[in-house]
Structures are given as C-alpha cells and as structure tokens.
Design an enzyme around this catalytic site. Structure first.
Site, mmCIF file in Angstrom:
data_model
loop_
_atom_site.group_PDB
_atom_site.id
_atom_site.type_symbol
_atom_site.label_atom_id
_atom_site.label_comp_id
_atom_site.label_asym_id
_atom_site.label_seq_id
_atom_site.Cartn_x
_atom_site.Cartn_y
_atom_site.Cartn_z
ATOM 1 N N ASP A 122 57.007 -16.926 -11.309
ATOM 2 C CA ASP A 122 55.814 -16.141 -11.641
ATOM 3 C C ASP A 122 55.775 -15.965 -13.162
ATOM 4 O OD1 ASP A 122 53.664 -14.039 -11.470
ATOM 5 O OD2 ASP A 122 54.089 -14.278 -9.346
ATOM 6 N N HIS B 19 54.515 -18.831 -14.653
ATOM 7 C CA HIS B 19 53.068 -18.673 -14.814
ATOM 8 C C HIS B 19 52.674 -18.285 -16.234
ATOM 9 C CE1 HIS B 19 52.348 -17.872 -10.218
ATOM 10 N NE2 HIS B 19 53.016 -18.994 -10.453
#
Length: 457
Positions: A223, A246
């Site tokens: 993430d 991310h």
C-alpha cells in the site's frame, strides 16, 4: 613519584566514574526477566519496561540476538527519564490474527516522552494468513471485526521526542507503523518489507502529529509507503526508496467531519520504483469535510516506471462508491513539483484534478521531465492554472476523473489510509488538560478512529 601517584588516582577516579555512569544508565536485558529465545517474552518485556520507566536516569531495554515470540503488548508512560528499546533479535507476532483478540495494534507505545526504538532487529508481523481473509473483509467495507480485525504492527500514540532507528518491520498484518497525536518523531534508517500483493500494509501512516521526519529509509509494501491523514503538520520525507507500493500520499481527506488542516509537507531526494502512484494528494467529493491543505512540496524525485507519477485527485472515489454531485470542499494551495524525472507507466505523467468549488492556488510545475515509452509524458489538468517553468509538460485538456480508481484499485488493494481516521481521530491532548479530561479525550479518539477505519473504503 607524586606525579605517578596523581595520574593513578586520576585514572582510578575516571574508571569509577565510568562504572558509576554505566550502572546508573540502567540496562535491562530481557533475559534477566525470564525472556529466552524461542519463547514468549511478552511478560518479560512488560516487567523490564515497568522498571525502566520508573528509573530516574536513562534506561535501556535490550532484546538480544535470537528469535522471540510476543503477544499483544501495550506499554505506557509517562516515564521518569528517557527509555531506549534496543532490539537485536527477531520478534514475532502471533501467526493467528485471532490471538491478538481484535486489538487495533500488536505493539503500542503510549504517552511517552524521549523514547528510542533502535537496533538491527526485526519485528515480524507474520501477516500472510491475515492477508488471505482481507478481501472478504472488504466486501462489507470493513477491515474485519472482533478477532478478525487485522492489527497494526507498531503504534506510537501521544509520544513526544521519539526516535526509531535501524530496525526492520516485516509482513505486518495491517499498517506497519502508525503515528497518532505525536510531536517530534523521527524514523531513520528503517526498513519496511511486505509483498506488493499484501493488502493495506501501509509503511508509515500518521495523523494529528507535528514534526514527523522520515529519512534514509527503504519501504516496499502493498500500500502507501508513506501516508498523511488529517492534522499532519511539518512532515519531512527525505532520501527514501519506495517500491513496491502505492507511492507517497496525502490523504485521502474530506470524508469525515471535524478533520484538521494539513500543512507543511516536504518530500525530497526520493526514488519510487514500479509503484502504482508516485506523489499524490487525494480528497473526497460531496462530503462534509472542509479543511485546507497547504505548503506541499515535492522535489528532486526519481520515478522508475511509476503508473501515475504526479497526481492530484480531488474527485477521489474508489470503485465509484460515492457521489460526485458536489465538489470537494478541501482547499489546496502552495503545491510545488520540482526536479521530478524518470519514466511513467502511463502517457499522462501529470494529472491535476482540482475542485471546481475551491480551485487550487499556487500550483507549480518546475523541471518535471517524465517519459512514457520514450516519448514525453503529457499533463492533464482541471480547475487549476499551474505555473510552469523549465522543462515540464503543459496542461492539456481537462483530465477525466477515471484516475479516482487506479488501475489496480481492487477491494484487496485499495488503501484504507484514505480514511482520515485511520491516521487520526481527534487532536492530541494538551499538556495542561486534567488527567481525567485527557483520558476521556484519548478514549474518544480511539473509539472514533476504530469506527471510521471499519467504515472506510
């Protein structure tokens, strides 16, 4: 002879002084409290902490080389003097998530001043089994409930003047590090590791904190490498390698009422490699949130095949599960992108979608040199007139809001850090508040944070 005698007395005194200082510094090895390799050291660490925290001089708790097991742990201050936790071994969380009894975190440091967590050791969250059930939890827009709730690995709450250095966090079940209500906390030479398919394993997530510094750190996770929730102020990220993951994100913001302004974010000398996003700001449309985000500066950054290297998305709406009837009320200003170069995984290397209700002010693109398949990447913008200097793409036609759902925005991979509450719940208690008021406020924050996390998309 007198001279030799004097020298001998001086050396004897210095030796005594060094020995006295060493004794007073207070080293608490967990082995002295019953801690042993291949055994559970939860109680041994707790006992060592109680003595270290009560020491009137600086104290150090040592976890030596070896592999240890640790269950749910929460240690609290205030302590009477600075405390260091030196971890040279591998500390393993329970492999079965249910053994953490639905707690928000595996290890929590609460209300401590002058804490250091150091060493060459590893905190192993053993998250693989918990990740397998994560997609099921996402179907009901939660992150699990009761014993199925995935735990943050290391949680720093209301800590001031904190240093985290040298350690590794591996395979967290949920976020690796959470920082809430802290002042002056530094992460230096930290390593964060999790597979790119591990859902919601944000590297360092923060909220309602002032003076957060992340330097010389390598983050590869499933993430956001670093994510800011509401109330984050004066945050520096420098010399950080990010990927997989991310990217480095501000937000998402605006989904919940009573959020706090975000101000002062510097990302400098960082490299992002094959991440889903590069540097990103995201806010929700059609919500009650109404705050300002200002002084966001991203400079001297290398992008290596990053899907969305530069993105501002004020229509953030993963999987189109929200309304865009009304624009975001989050005001962005003084946002600069400077000396950013490398390769984009998409032709639109720069996407700046600002709110039609409160357009962005003071956005600058200065020497943004990105290519896609060997050709210059383009910029798409709306509700913004950025100042473009040096070699940088000129804004073209209005960008579509399709970026709100990134190419891999699936229930198992979308970021829960989009919830401001996953970074924070309410402002940190003031030092002048009475003890009862402080405890009530912290309890309220924790309840709000827990509930909002479960509702986040």
């Amino acid at each position: 002879m007198m001279k030799n005698l004097s020298i001998g007395i001086i050396f004897s005194f210095l030796y005594f002084l060094a020995d006295f200082v060493a004794a007073q510094s207070g080293v608490f090895d967990i082995s002295k409290f019953g801690g042993a390799p291949n055994a559970d050291i939860t109680q041994a660490f707790t006992s060592a902490w109680n003595e270290a925290c009560a020491s009137t001089t600086a104290a150090k708790i040592v976890i030596p080389a070896g592999t240890y097991k640790m269950g749910l742990l929460e240690v609290k201050g205030p302590c009477k003097a600075p405390v260091e936790v030196q971890v040279d071994g591998t500390v393993q969380a329970p492999g079965n998530n249910a053994d953490l009894k639905g707690a928000e975190q595996w290890i929590r440091f609460d209300d401590i001043d002058s804490l250091t967590v150091s060493g060459k050791g590893v905190f192993d969250g053993q998250g693989a089994a918990a990740w397998k059930g994560a997609s099921v939890a996402w179907k009901d827009k939660s992150h699990g409930k009761g014993s199925n709730k995935r735990a943050i690995s290391l949680y720093f709450a209301y800590c001031n003047n904190t240093m985290v250095t040298g350690i590794t966090s591996k395979d967290s079940k949920y976020f690796h590090f959470m920082v809430l209500g802290c002042n002056n906390i530094t992460f230096d030479a930290v390593k964060i590791i999790a597979p790119d398919e591990s859902p919601n394993t944000d590297g360092i997530h923060m909220g309602r904190s002032n003076g957060v510094t992340i330097i010389n750190t390598n983050i590869g996770t499933g993430d956001d490498c670093v994510s800011l929730g509401d109330g984050s102020k004066n945050v520096t990220v420098e010399n950080v390698n990010c990927g997989p993951g991310h990217g480095i994100s501000v937000g998402s913001l605006g989904k919940y009422p009573n959020e706090e302004n975000v101000a002062g974010f510097i990302v400098k000398n960082c490299t992002l490699t094959e991440t889903e996003n590069g540097v990103r700001i995201k806010t929700w449309p059609d919500t009650a949130g109404k705050i300002t985000v200002t002084d966001m500066h991203f400079e001297d950054i290398i992008m290596n095949n990053v899907m969305n290297p530069v993105i501002v998305d004020q229509e953030y709406c993963p999987w189109n599960q929200c309304s865009k009837k009304n624009p975001s009320q989050i005001k962005l200003s003084k946002v600069t992108f400077k000396n950013i170069k490398g390769t984009s995984g998409t032709s639109e290397g720069v996407i700046i979608i600002c709110s039609s209700g409160v357009p962005c002010d003071g956005v600058e693109l200065n020497n943004v040199d990105l290519t896609f398949n060997g050709a210059p990447a383009v910029a798409k913008c709306s509700n913004v007139k950025p100042l473009v200097t040096g070699k940088a793409p000129i804004c073209g036609a209005s960008a579509s809001s399709s970026t709100s759902a990134s190419p891999s925005s699936s229930p198992a991979s979308a970021s829960p850090s989009s919830s401001p509450a996953s970074a924070s719940a309410a402002s940190a208690p003031k030092e002048s508040a009475p003890k009862e008021e402080k405890e009530d406020k912290k309890e309220k924050e924790e309840k709000e944070e827990k509930g909002e996390k479960e509702d986040d998309d």
